[in-house]
Design a protein around this motif. Structure first.
Motif, PDB file in Angstrom:
ATOM      1  N   GLU A 126       0.827  -1.213   0.000  1.00 15.13           N
ATOM      2  CA  GLU A 126       0.000   0.000   0.000  1.00 15.13           C
ATOM      3  C   GLU A 126       0.857   1.257   0.000  1.00 15.13           C
ATOM      4  OE1 GLU A 126      -2.466  -0.497   3.447  1.00 15.13           O
ATOM      5  OE2 GLU A 126      -4.005  -1.580   2.332  1.00 15.13           O
ATOM      6  N   HIS A 130       0.544   4.227  -2.660  1.00 20.48           N
ATOM      7  CA  HIS A 130       0.160   5.522  -2.081  1.00 20.48           C
ATOM      8  C   HIS A 130       1.176   6.599  -2.459  1.00 20.48           C
ATOM      9  CE1 HIS A 130      -1.611   7.960   1.314  1.00 20.48           C
ATOM     10  NE2 HIS A 130      -0.379   8.456   1.340  1.00 20.48           N
ATOM     11  N   ILE A 160      -7.123   4.497  -1.271  1.00 21.09           N
ATOM     12  CA  ILE A 160      -5.695   4.279  -1.061  1.00 21.09           C
ATOM     13  C   ILE A 160      -4.984   5.534  -0.559  1.00 21.09           C
ATOM     14  CG2 ILE A 160      -5.056   4.769  -3.471  1.00 21.09           C
ATOM     15  CD1 ILE A 160      -3.471   2.024  -1.270  1.00 21.09           C
ATOM     16  N   HIS A 165      -5.865   2.790   7.261  1.00 22.52           N
ATOM     17  CA  HIS A 165      -5.203   1.538   7.635  1.00 22.52           C
ATOM     18  C   HIS A 165      -4.602   1.591   9.045  1.00 22.52           C
ATOM     19  CE1 HIS A 165      -2.021   4.214   6.442  1.00 22.52           C
ATOM     20  NE2 HIS A 165      -1.106   3.372   6.899  1.00 22.52           N
ATOM     21  N   ASN A 180      -9.140  -1.636   5.158  1.00 21.57           N
ATOM     22  CA  ASN A 180      -8.282  -1.934   4.012  1.00 21.57           C
ATOM     23  C   ASN A 180      -8.453  -0.858   2.954  1.00 21.57           C
ATOM     24  OD1 ASN A 180      -7.223  -4.308   5.045  1.00 21.57           O
ATOM     25  ND2 ASN A 180      -8.869  -5.541   4.218  1.00 21.57           N
ATOM     26  N   ARG A 181      -7.328  -0.434   2.386  1.00 20.23           N
ATOM     27  CA  ARG A 181      -7.361   0.604   1.345  1.00 20.23           C
ATOM     28  C   ARG A 181      -7.112  -0.054  -0.008  1.00 20.23           C
ATOM     29  NH1 ARG A 181      -2.797   4.578   3.018  1.00 20.23           N
ATOM     30  NH2 ARG A 181      -1.738   2.594   3.205  1.00 20.23           N
TER      31      ARG A 181
END
Length: 199
Positions: A126, A130, A160, A165, A180-181
């Motif tokens: 992530e 990101h 995201i 998170h 959750n992203r």
């Protein structure tokens, strides 16, 4: 989008991306109809030389002790200068992901509308996505900037670009249920696609 993976030695070994990051990365960017054309970690014009950079001689500048980097001022400037000098044919033609072998206060960072992201060894799949999206001009989903069309409540979405998170609220310090992203929104797609690396 073409991506260059650069492994950076800041302490004792060269950094590396977390395993299985590519599918997550491609899936998120694919939501914006952005195809990741190539992900390279070698320079074909230099007999497939690995994209490695060594900044371990600067441990004192970055205050590196026991694998922890306390200072990051000037880090991206040094990385960008080294990469440009050693791989001029790739510089600014690829989105560059620098992976360091040290921890820091952050998992990674990038600036808005840049062509690179910096990852510390605590990063996740992530984090990579990101930070790349920051470089491709996306701010946090909860921040108002000149690139923002909408602002959302922090830590409340599956986007995201949110901080949902986190297991602890950074303001109150209270425990929270992480989210959750995995998503981008349409206005974000349109913003990303204006970046010069995607034209």
């Amino acid at each position: 989008l073409d991506v260059a993976v650069v492994r950076v030695k800041a302490f004792t070994d060269f950094g590396a991306p977390t395993k299985n990051w590519k599918n997550f990365f491609k899936n998120i960017l694919g939501q914006a109809l952005i195809k990741v054309t190539s992900i390279i970690d070698t320079d074909a014009t230099k007999y497939n030389e690995r994209l490695n950079l060594d900044i371990s001689s600067k441990k004192s500048i970055y205050d590196i002790d026991s694998g922890f980097m306390s200072k990051t001022d000037g880090l991206e400037r040094d990385l960008e200068t080294l990469f440009k000098n050693e791989h001029p044919n790739l510089y600014r033609k690829y989105f560059t992901l620098y992976f360091l072998d040290v921890e820091s206060d952050l998992n990674g960072y990038s600036g808005i509308n840049k062509h690179y992201g910096v990852m510390f060894n605590t990063h996740t799949e992530e984090t990579i996505t990101h930070e790349c999206l920051h470089g491709l001009t996306l701010p946090h989903s909860f921040s108002y900037t000149e690139w923002t069309n909408y602002v959302y409540e922090a830590m409340a979405t599956d986007n995201i670009m949110d901080y949902s998170h986190l297991e602890k609220d950074p303001v109150s310090g209270n425990a929270r249920s992480p989210i959750n992203r995995f998503q981008l929104w349409r206005w974000q797609w349109e913003t990303i696609r204006k970046h010069y690396l995607l034209k």
